[in-house]
Motif scaffolding. Structure first.
Motif, short mmCIF file in Angstrom:
data_model
loop_
_atom_site.label_atom_id
_atom_site.label_comp_id
_atom_site.label_asym_id
_atom_site.label_seq_id
_atom_site.Cartn_x
_atom_site.Cartn_y
_atom_site.Cartn_z
N ARG A 72 17.93 9.10 -4.12
CA ARG A 72 17.04 9.92 -3.30
C ARG A 72 15.62 9.37 -3.23
N VAL A 73 15.00 9.52 -2.07
CA VAL A 73 13.58 9.19 -1.92
C VAL A 73 12.76 10.40 -2.34
N THR A 74 11.86 10.21 -3.26
CA THR A 74 11.08 11.32 -3.81
C THR A 74 9.62 11.30 -3.38
N ALA A 75 9.13 10.17 -2.88
CA ALA A 75 7.72 10.10 -2.49
C ALA A 75 7.53 9.02 -1.44
N VAL A 76 6.68 9.31 -0.46
CA VAL A 76 6.34 8.33 0.59
C VAL A 76 4.85 8.45 0.88
N GLY A 81 -5.01 3.30 8.45
CA GLY A 81 -5.50 2.15 9.18
C GLY A 81 -4.55 0.97 9.18
N GLN A 82 -3.47 1.05 8.40
CA GLN A 82 -2.46 -0.01 8.37
C GLN A 82 -1.09 0.64 8.60
N PRO A 83 -0.73 0.89 9.85
CA PRO A 83 0.46 1.70 10.14
C PRO A 83 1.78 1.07 9.74
N ASN A 84 1.78 -0.18 9.32
CA ASN A 84 3.03 -0.83 8.92
C ASN A 84 3.21 -0.92 7.41
N VAL A 85 2.23 -0.41 6.65
CA VAL A 85 2.29 -0.52 5.19
C VAL A 85 2.62 0.84 4.59
N TYR A 86 3.73 0.89 3.84
CA TYR A 86 4.16 2.13 3.20
C TYR A 86 4.66 1.84 1.79
N TYR A 87 4.53 2.86 0.94
CA TYR A 87 5.11 2.84 -0.40
C TYR A 87 6.13 3.97 -0.49
N VAL A 88 7.29 3.66 -1.08
CA VAL A 88 8.35 4.65 -1.22
C VAL A 88 8.79 4.69 -2.68
N GLY A 89 8.90 5.90 -3.22
CA GLY A 89 9.39 6.08 -4.58
C GLY A 89 10.79 6.65 -4.56
N ALA A 90 11.64 6.17 -5.46
CA ALA A 90 13.04 6.62 -5.52
C ALA A 90 13.29 7.39 -6.80
N ALA A 91 14.29 8.27 -6.75
CA ALA A 91 14.60 9.13 -7.89
C ALA A 91 14.95 8.32 -9.14
N ALA A 92 15.58 7.19 -8.93
CA ALA A 92 15.94 6.35 -10.09
C ALA A 92 15.90 4.88 -9.73
N GLY A 93 15.02 4.52 -8.78
CA GLY A 93 15.00 3.13 -8.32
C GLY A 93 13.64 2.49 -8.24
N GLY A 94 12.60 3.13 -8.81
CA GLY A 94 11.29 2.52 -8.81
C GLY A 94 10.52 2.72 -7.52
N VAL A 95 9.66 1.76 -7.21
CA VAL A 95 8.79 1.83 -6.03
C VAL A 95 9.06 0.63 -5.14
N PHE A 96 9.12 0.88 -3.84
CA PHE A 96 9.29 -0.18 -2.84
C PHE A 96 8.08 -0.17 -1.90
N ARG A 97 7.76 -1.34 -1.38
CA ARG A 97 6.66 -1.46 -0.41
C ARG A 97 7.14 -2.23 0.81
N THR A 98 6.71 -1.77 1.99
CA THR A 98 6.96 -2.52 3.22
C THR A 98 5.63 -2.86 3.86
N ASN A 99 5.52 -4.06 4.38
CA ASN A 99 4.33 -4.50 5.10
C ASN A 99 4.59 -4.68 6.59
N ASP A 100 5.83 -4.40 7.02
CA ASP A 100 6.20 -4.63 8.42
C ASP A 100 6.87 -3.41 9.05
N GLY A 101 6.43 -2.24 8.63
CA GLY A 101 6.94 -1.02 9.25
C GLY A 101 8.38 -0.71 8.92
N GLY A 102 8.89 -1.20 7.81
CA GLY A 102 10.25 -0.88 7.39
C GLY A 102 11.29 -1.93 7.73
N LEU A 103 10.89 -3.03 8.37
CA LEU A 103 11.86 -4.09 8.65
C LEU A 103 12.35 -4.74 7.36
#
Length: 216
Positions: A72-76, A81-103
């Motif tokens: 499960r995704v628990t945090a986003v 000012g940078q619409p393609n940069v996101y951080y996503v936290g998972a219930a048991a998978g750590g943190v992921f980052r995208t710099n290209d809008g999720g590609l």
């Protein structure tokens, strides 16, 4: 000889009649094509001026990942000012980052002592300062416990443990708009009963020390 002359005359008369008609038909076809093109241009211009009646009518959701990466995704959170940069936290998978809008997604929390994430927050005054609260806060039978709070000052490339190791499940983090070292953390503590780690904690020195400011 007279017959050949007659055939020649007939052919000439036929050409005299056919060529103007063909030319006229070709002209009509060209004019019709130009009229249709002008109509299409006018319709496109009107559509561009007026726009859709609902600006979200063409918006369609699609899965951007990360796939099979910690449940499960628990945090986003996104970077202003940078619409393609996101951080996503998972219930048991750590943190992921995208710099290209999720590609594409990059795991950036792989070397820490815990993989369960409950909250992520960026400092409004410096989005390179990323705070992560560990421990999924969605109480259920198979939640993963946390190990306090971590902070990064370089956009998630490296992390520092910032205390509250017994906070259990961190549900929320709020960073002061003007000072990235002033932070409030909401913690559940141990999930299945009352405990001293449940409440709201505050730090003014980047996590070196914490004060409990709300008891629950």
């Amino acid at each position: 000889m007279k017959r050949i002359h007659s055939l020649t005359s007939l052919l000439a008369l036929t050409l005299v009649g056919v060529l103007p008609a063909a030319k006229a038909q070709n002209t009509e076809t060209q004019e019709a094509g130009r009229a249709e093109e002008q109509t299409s241009r006018a319709e496109r211009s009107a559509a561009e001026r007026n726009g859709p009646s609902d600006p979200l009518e063409n918006l369609k959701f699609r899965n951007l990942g990360p796939a099979a990466g910690g449940g499960r995704v628990t945090a986003v959170v996104g970077v202003p000012g940078q619409p393609n940069v996101y951080y996503v936290g998972a219930a048991a998978g750590g943190v992921f980052r995208t710099n290209d809008g999720g590609l594409s997604w990059k795991p950036i929390f792989e070397k820490e002592a815990v993989a369960s994430v409950g909250a992520i927050a960026l400092a409004p005054s410096n989005p390179n300062v990323v705070w992560v609260g560990t421990g999924e806060a969605n109480i259920r039978n198979d939640i993963s416990g946390g190990r306090g709070v971590y902070v990064s000052t370089d956009g998630g490339n490296s992390w520092r443990f910032a205390g509250l190791k017994d906070a259990g499940q961190v549900s929320s983090i709020v960073v002061d708009p003007n000072d990235p070292n002033k932070v409030f953390v909401g913690a559940i503590g141990h999930a299945w009963g009352p405990n001293q780690e449940r409440g709201v904690f505050r730090t003014s020195d980047g996590g070196k020390t914490w004060q409990k400011v709300l008891y629950i």
